[in-house]
Write an enzyme that holds these catalytic residues in place. Structure first.
Site, PDB file in Angstrom:
ATOM      1  N   GLU A  82     -74.902 -26.338 -65.000  1.00 21.63           N
ATOM      2  CA  GLU A  82     -73.645 -26.033 -65.680  1.00 21.63           C
ATOM      3  C   GLU A  82     -73.329 -26.821 -66.859  1.00 21.63           C
ATOM      4  OE1 GLU A  82     -70.373 -23.962 -62.285  1.00 21.63           O
ATOM      5  OE2 GLU A  82     -70.731 -25.957 -62.542  1.00 21.63           O
ATOM      6  N   ASP A 118     -68.934 -24.857 -66.531  1.00 19.90           N
ATOM      7  CA  ASP A 118     -68.431 -24.196 -65.549  1.00 19.90           C
ATOM      8  C   ASP A 118     -67.516 -23.142 -66.431  1.00 19.90           C
ATOM      9  OD1 ASP A 118     -67.181 -23.114 -62.942  1.00 19.90           O
ATOM     10  OD2 ASP A 118     -65.516 -23.790 -64.096  1.00 19.90           O
TER      11      ASP A 118
END
Lengths: 242, 242
Positions: free
Chosen positions: A122, A55
């Site tokens: 991610e 992320d």
């Protein structure tokens, strides 16, 4: 390093080829397997830790990509586009384009939703990053997609006009409209951000923004509020549905 | 590259030495000057674009630092600590320790607040990152501070107990308390995150969390809500004060 079952190994090799994932020659297959494993099948070895890292990597990669390609765009505009690029909705769309879903291992009774796809993507980004500790491979893999998505965001009139988008969002969930409170600032010499605006909905301030005109300040506030309010309202809808 | 006025150059050299900023031999002084310049004195060359990048760099550096040093901590705990580390309040504190304020150029009538210090520190982080396009220098500069701040966060009972911290926050601003809505989840096999909790204040959901117990799920929701609600309430206070 533990070996993967041969069938899983072949599966992952297939996806690497299909998605053009630029992994190193000595791919860490166990880590890639982890990035594509939901906690419902393995409480210890799943994508959660990799997702936390990925992320942050993706946010940095998107920032670099946007600043390099749009050197004249304002910080407010780049920040608004970035928040769309790294939203679950956009990442889930990207994961679909990369055909990630069939390779994600989840418990048999579980329905895979956009959030799972976004999270796994991610995590894969973190796998790439960990191979070199640089953003090079991540950007080689995703820059073209990010720029294509950016062009779509900038062309979509509803997203370019965040006030309209925000109004559509609140109307879909309730009968009330967001309220703007905009003030003209005089205190700071030479400050081009003359107007400051906040946007309110249900007695809560959801975002604020500045700009040289009242309209631009309100657009900036709407842009800042959009993703946060969308997530909350979506969450409320799904909570009240269960 | 434009040269800086000699007095500014000497000032920056002094701060680099004082703050032990590990810049390259060929320091980009013009860029460092930009990182320490507020838009009130220069609408074109100020820290805003660098801050956008530095914010993302710092988030990644903090994630790496936490995951390396606390390999057994849960994602929820790391995420909660990270949000404290990269909050304006913590960054402003760090900027104070690095004696950044006297070197930040702002319009003479402007009062420098914690947000300005945090933003400028993020911009300086971007300057370091751009020198090598790796996190090495940033982490060499900040890891010790991040770990010291992490230890403080983990030891502070008010911060470890986010429910208490959130309650103190809302009580400081109004007479109402946050409300938790917690449900036991049964749908997913083998899911250790048995409870799901959301925290509500003023008819708005500010955060959600999961955990193996009701208490842990509520703590996670409170942790997720804390910074967002703090920023909003602080913003309201400062808006109504002007």
């Amino acid at each position: 390093m533990t070996d993967l079952p041969p069938s899983r190994q072949r599966q992952l090799e297939q996806w690497v080829q299909k998605s053009a994932l630029p992994t190193a020659d000595a791919t860490n297959w166990v880590r890639l397997d982890q990035a594509l494993t939901h906690k419902s099948v393995d409480a210890a070895n799943n994508y959660e830790q990799l997702e936390l890292l990925g992320d942050a990597v993706l946010r940095l990669a998107a920032t670099e990509c946007l600043q390099e390609n749009f050197p004249n765009a304002s910080v407010g505009e780049l920040s608004a586009v970035r928040s769309v690029l790294i939203s679950d909705r956009t990442l889930a769309q990207l994961a679909q384009e990369l055909d990630l879903a069939p390779y994600l291992t989840v418990a048999s009774r579980m329905a895979v939703g956009p959030t799972h796809l976004a999270d796994a993507l991610e995590a894969v980004v973190a796998v790439l990053y960990l191979e070199t500790q640089t953003l090079g491979p991540v950007r080689a893999w995703l820059d073209d997609s990010l720029l294509r998505l950016t062009a779509a965001v900038r062309q979509d009139p509803a997203r370019q006009n965040y006030k309209v988008a925000l109004q559509e969002l609140t109307q879909a969930h309730s009968k009330t409209l967001p309220q703007y409170r905009t003030v003209e600032q005089r205190s700071v010499d030479g400050d081009p951000q003359r107007y400051a605006s906040t946007v309110w909905f249900r007695e809560t301030c959801w975002g604020s923004g500045h700009g040289p005109t009242k309209k631009q300040a309100e657009q900036a506030a709407a842009a800042a509020a959009y993703d946060r309010l969308r997530q909350t309202l979506t969450h409320e809808s799904s909570s009240s549905a269960t």
